[in-house]
Design a protein around this motif. Structure first.
Motif, PDB file in Angstrom:
ATOM      1  N   ALA A 250       0.841  -1.200   0.000  1.00 12.10           N
ATOM      2  CA  ALA A 250       0.000   0.000   0.000  1.00 12.10           C
ATOM      3  C   ALA A 250       0.879   1.254   0.000  1.00 12.10           C
ATOM      4  CB  ALA A 250      -0.929  -0.007   1.217  1.00 12.10           C
TER       5      ALA A 250
ATOM      6  N   LYS B 163       4.166   1.322  -0.882  1.00 14.13           N
ATOM      7  CA  LYS B 163       5.059   1.305  -2.054  1.00 14.13           C
ATOM      8  C   LYS B 163       4.352   1.794  -3.312  1.00 14.13           C
ATOM      9  CE  LYS B 163       6.631  -2.837  -3.140  1.00 14.13           C
ATOM     10  NZ  LYS B 163       7.395  -4.079  -3.118  1.00 14.13           N
TER      11      LYS B 163
ATOM     12  N   ILE C 220      -1.762   3.886  -7.176  1.00 14.97           N
ATOM     13  CA  ILE C 220      -1.766   3.749  -8.644  1.00 14.97           C
ATOM     14  C   ILE C 220      -2.844   2.783  -9.133  1.00 14.97           C
ATOM     15  CG2 ILE C 220       0.684   4.303  -8.824  1.00 14.97           C
ATOM     16  CD1 ILE C 220       1.215   1.298  -9.198  1.00 14.97           C
ATOM     17  N   GLY C 221      -3.419   1.967  -8.241  1.00 12.51           N
ATOM     18  CA  GLY C 221      -4.477   1.031  -8.637  1.00 12.51           C
ATOM     19  C   GLY C 221      -3.934  -0.166  -9.416  1.00 12.51           C
ATOM     20  N   ILE C 222      -4.820  -1.107  -9.690  1.00 15.36           N
ATOM     21  CA  ILE C 222      -4.426  -2.336 -10.388  1.00 15.36           C
ATOM     22  C   ILE C 222      -5.401  -2.569 -11.550  1.00 15.36           C
ATOM     23  CG2 ILE C 222      -4.106  -4.857 -10.141  1.00 15.36           C
ATOM     24  CD1 ILE C 222      -3.684  -4.182  -7.072  1.00 15.36           C
TER      25      ILE C 222
ATOM     26  N   VAL D  78       4.665 -12.230 -10.669  1.00 20.98           N
ATOM     27  CA  VAL D  78       3.882 -11.350 -11.542  1.00 20.98           C
ATOM     28  C   VAL D  78       3.893  -9.936 -10.964  1.00 20.98           C
ATOM     29  CG1 VAL D  78       1.596 -10.846 -12.485  1.00 20.98           C
ATOM     30  CG2 VAL D  78       2.402 -13.215 -12.369  1.00 20.98           C
ATOM     31  N   ARG D  79       4.366  -8.991 -11.780  1.00 20.43           N
ATOM     32  CA  ARG D  79       4.309  -7.573 -11.421  1.00 20.43           C
ATOM     33  C   ARG D  79       3.614  -6.845 -12.571  1.00 20.43           C
ATOM     34  NH1 ARG D  79       9.410  -4.649  -9.469  1.00 20.43           N
ATOM     35  NH2 ARG D  79       8.027  -3.923  -7.802  1.00 20.43           N
ATOM     36  N   VAL D  80       2.823  -5.849 -12.246  1.00 23.20           N
ATOM     37  CA  VAL D  80       2.160  -5.109 -13.317  1.00 23.20           C
ATOM     38  C   VAL D  80       3.240  -4.344 -14.077  1.00 23.20           C
ATOM     39  CG1 VAL D  80       0.485  -3.283 -13.833  1.00 23.20           C
ATOM     40  CG2 VAL D  80       0.032  -4.918 -11.979  1.00 23.20           C
TER      41      VAL D  80
ATOM     42  N   GLY E  83       8.168  -9.645  -6.404  1.00 26.45           N
ATOM     43  CA  GLY E  83       7.041 -10.315  -7.064  1.00 26.45           C
ATOM     44  C   GLY E  83       6.582 -11.591  -6.365  1.00 26.45           C
TER      45      GLY E  83
ATOM     46  N   GLY F 117       5.592 -11.435  -2.770  1.00 30.79           N
ATOM     47  CA  GLY F 117       4.867 -11.098  -1.534  1.00 30.79           C
ATOM     48  C   GLY F 117       3.405 -11.547  -1.549  1.00 30.79           C
TER      49      GLY F 117
ATOM     50  N   SER G 194       1.954 -13.709  -3.569  1.00 26.10           N
ATOM     51  CA  SER G 194       1.748 -15.160  -3.759  1.00 26.10           C
ATOM     52  C   SER G 194       1.945 -15.886  -2.421  1.00 26.10           C
ATOM     53  CB  SER G 194       2.669 -15.726  -4.846  1.00 26.10           C
ATOM     54  OG  SER G 194       3.991 -15.767  -4.420  1.00 26.10           O
TER      55      SER G 194
ATOM     56  N   PHE H  99      -7.483  -4.176  -0.458  1.00 27.15           N
ATOM     57  CA  PHE H  99      -7.260  -5.603  -0.249  1.00 27.15           C
ATOM     58  C   PHE H  99      -8.085  -6.014   0.971  1.00 27.15           C
ATOM     59  CE2 PHE H  99      -3.775  -4.604  -2.989  1.00 27.15           C
ATOM     60  CZ  PHE H  99      -3.504  -5.780  -3.680  1.00 27.15           C
TER      61      PHE H  99
END
Ligand code: ADP
Length: 247
Positions: free
Chosen positions: A141, A143, A171-173, A186-188, A200, A202, A204, A229
């Motif tokens: 949150a 970061k 920044i949203g997802i 997986v990172r956006v 990438g 945390g 999971s 979340f």
């Protein structure tokens, strides 16, 4: 046969990139800790700044232990060795403690943390796993907040369930990534993400630990911007799925 060879190659490539990312991620806080400690040891730091330097060392050691815990949990989970040590955990105290451990970083980076933590909320689960989950959600949150520097953490009872909510105004997802971010590595792919430190793993690890505790996690958009979340778990002990591993 072709499939097996391809899969093994993919796994080898993933492992290689994992080692490279994690080594890089470990080096950054270590270099900062070294730098702050070295500067302090030279005795040339203004007295007012000494406590800032010491607290920065604490922030970096927290980040380092967060990363190390994720890496250890990630490999233990992959090898089926992450046993849960189930006890009744006071989640209210745990959330307060983790929020407190973020206070200097938040203050330094100009954040407001809004807490709405109901007292005396307890659940059956693994205390270290719960700490890691709360740490990962708050860390992300902060970061990925960009300019939206307010983060909320809430813990409450809802009937026979407990909800932990972490909200940011960042920044949203993107919708098409909302389920994928819970997969390893997986990172956006956008600059606001790749410019930040990250391994990438945390989320999971968070998802895997919650599955084992018998809890769920979902992500949605915050209005007007950012992410929410939401973790939902039962208060009763039977929720712990894999009772054999609950020692
Ligand atoms: P890391 O943060 O180390 O990249 P995580 O597994 O914790 O890895 O998160 C995976 C990805 O999910 C991040 O790289 C980011 O793209 C996205 N993400 C997670 N939390 C947030 C958030 N609060 N706001 C925006 N994006 C997020």
């Amino acid at each position: 046969m072709v499939y097996i060879v391809r899969r093994e190659r993919e796994i080898a490539a993933l492992r290689q990139s994992f080692v490279a990312t994690v080594s890089h991620e470990l080096r950054t806080p270590l270099s900062l800790i070294h730098l702050y400690a070295e500067t302090l040891s030279l005795g040339r730091v203004d007295e007012k700044k000494v406590s800032d330097y010491l607290r920065s060392i604490l922030v970096e050691t927290d980040r380092l232990s967060g990363l190390i815990n994720n890496v250890l949990d990630f490999s233990r989970i992959k090898e089926g060795r992450r046993d849960l040590h189930v006890t009744e955990v006071n989640l209210s105290e745990l959330c307060e403690r983790i929020a407190e451990s973020f206070s200097f970083r938040l203050e330094k980076e100009g954040f407001t943390l809004q807490k709405c933590i109901e007292g005396g909320v307890a659940a059956w689960g693994d205390a270290l796993a719960f700490s890691q989950i709360v740490f990962n959600l708050l860390d992300n949150a902060v970061k990925y907040s960009g300019e939206g520097r307010t983060v909320d953490i809430a813990l409450k009872r809802c009937g026979d369930r407990i909800e932990l909510i972490v909200k940011d105004r960042g920044i949203g997802i993107p919708d098409n990534m909302k389920s994928k971010i819970f997969r390893p590595f997986v990172r956006v792919e956008r600059r606001e993400v790749t410019s930040k430190r990250g391994s990438g793993i945390g989320l999971s690890v968070t998802k895997e630990l919650l599955d084992r505790i018998g809890a769920s996690i979902e992500v949605s958009d915050n209005e007007p911007r950012g992410s929410i979340f939401r973790v939902s778990l039962r208060q009763r002990r039977e929720s712990c799925k894999d009772e054999n591993t609950c020692c």
